[in-house]
Design a protein around this motif. Sequence first.
Motif, PDB file in Angstrom:
ATOM      1  N   LYS A   1       0.855  -1.180   0.000  1.00 29.28           N
ATOM      2  CA  LYS A   1       0.000   0.000   0.000  1.00 29.28           C
ATOM      3  C   LYS A   1       0.896   1.236   0.000  1.00 29.28           C
ATOM      4  CE  LYS A   1      -3.823   2.173   2.484  1.00 29.28           C
ATOM      5  NZ  LYS A   1      -3.598   3.402   1.820  1.00 29.28           N
ATOM      6  N   ASP A   2       0.555   2.199  -0.839  1.00 29.19           N
ATOM      7  CA  ASP A   2       1.272   3.474  -0.792  1.00 29.19           C
ATOM      8  C   ASP A   2       0.262   4.603  -0.709  1.00 29.19           C
ATOM      9  OD1 ASP A   2       0.613   4.474  -3.443  1.00 29.19           O
ATOM     10  OD2 ASP A   2       2.061   3.046  -4.239  1.00 29.19           O
ATOM     11  N   ASP A   3       0.744   5.811  -0.567  1.00 29.60           N
ATOM     12  CA  ASP A   3      -0.131   6.964  -0.343  1.00 29.60           C
ATOM     13  C   ASP A   3      -1.076   7.251  -1.510  1.00 29.60           C
ATOM     14  OD1 ASP A   3       0.872   7.345   2.187  1.00 29.60           O
ATOM     15  OD2 ASP A   3       2.396   8.773   1.535  1.00 29.60           O
ATOM     16  N   SER A   4      -0.795   6.733  -2.685  1.00 31.73           N
ATOM     17  CA  SER A   4      -1.678   6.968  -3.828  1.00 31.73           C
ATOM     18  C   SER A   4      -2.933   6.084  -3.786  1.00 31.73           C
ATOM     19  CB  SER A   4      -0.926   6.740  -5.139  1.00 31.73           C
ATOM     20  OG  SER A   4      -0.610   5.365  -5.291  1.00 31.73           O
ATOM     21  N   CYS A   5      -2.919   5.072  -2.924  1.00 33.63           N
ATOM     22  CA  CYS A   5      -4.078   4.173  -2.802  1.00 33.63           C
ATOM     23  C   CYS A   5      -5.138   4.796  -1.901  1.00 33.63           C
ATOM     24  CB  CYS A   5      -3.658   2.834  -2.202  1.00 33.63           C
ATOM     25  SG  CYS A   5      -2.499   1.902  -3.191  1.00 33.63           S
ATOM     26  N   PRO A   6      -6.417   4.636  -2.265  1.00 38.24           N
ATOM     27  CA  PRO A   6      -7.483   5.109  -1.367  1.00 38.24           C
ATOM     28  C   PRO A   6      -7.436   4.349  -0.039  1.00 38.24           C
ATOM     29  CG  PRO A   6      -8.373   4.454  -3.516  1.00 38.24           C
ATOM     30  CD  PRO A   6      -6.933   4.043  -3.485  1.00 38.24           C
ATOM     31  N   ARG A   7      -8.002   4.936   0.990  1.00 39.60           N
ATOM     32  CA  ARG A   7      -8.005   4.334   2.327  1.00 39.60           C
ATOM     33  C   ARG A   7      -8.521   2.885   2.284  1.00 39.60           C
ATOM     34  NH1 ARG A   7      -7.875   5.589   7.694  1.00 39.60           N
ATOM     35  NH2 ARG A   7      -9.398   4.548   9.008  1.00 39.60           N
TER      36      ARG A   7
ATOM     37  N   ASN B   1       6.049  -2.330  -8.035  1.00 40.43           N
ATOM     38  CA  ASN B   1       5.806  -1.074  -7.324  1.00 40.43           C
ATOM     39  C   ASN B   1       6.377  -1.137  -5.903  1.00 40.43           C
ATOM     40  OD1 ASN B   1       4.839   1.378  -6.459  1.00 40.43           O
ATOM     41  ND2 ASN B   1       2.722   0.726  -6.316  1.00 40.43           N
TER      42      ASN B   1
ATOM     43  N   ARG C   1       7.295   0.662  -3.278  1.00 38.46           N
ATOM     44  CA  ARG C   1       7.276   1.884  -2.478  1.00 38.46           C
ATOM     45  C   ARG C   1       6.118   1.765  -1.485  1.00 38.46           C
ATOM     46  NH1 ARG C   1       4.934   4.801  -7.527  1.00 38.46           N
ATOM     47  NH2 ARG C   1       2.746   4.819  -6.945  1.00 38.46           N
ATOM     48  N   GLY C   2       6.142   2.603  -0.473  1.00 34.15           N
ATOM     49  CA  GLY C   2       5.059   2.606   0.497  1.00 34.15           C
ATOM     50  C   GLY C   2       5.228   1.572   1.582  1.00 34.15           C
TER      51      GLY C   2
END
Length: 149
Positions: free
Chosen positions: A77-83, A108, A110-111
């Motif tokens: 999960k990274d910050d671009s994913c919705p909650r 991917n 990151r996160g």
Amino acid sequence: MRSLCSAIVTIFIFISFSTSNAMDHEETLLLVSKDPNTWQIDTSGPTAQLSFNQQQGTFNCSGQRLEPEQQYALIQKDDSCPRGRGFILSVTSSTANGTLLLAGKWSNWRGKIWLVLADDVRGGAADEQLDQLISWQPKRYLFESRPLL
């Protein structure tokens, strides 16, 4: 002249070797149990070691001291994913001894990377589609020891 040619060949070999090693660079991330009240690492809890190669897009993960014969999902999960959303990278079951091994491909890196109960996520592994965390049991999960940039 001969020593100059030798020096140039040596430098070329060194640069070639360094470049090929950089492309095959494997990174390691420790996944740890954390106290959900403080988010401090619980050193007596289960752990897993994730090795991944960003250039090749491959990973391997081995875990120990996990709940025996339980299905786990490695998620990202990274910050671009919705909650509450992220990606399931791989799913496997722990052994009767509480160990597990999983491997796969992913690009991917990151996160956040977590090892969660497979029943707590909905979606398909390694399909690069957003998946949903449908339950929250952090005492039973492993979390990244450091975020990936």
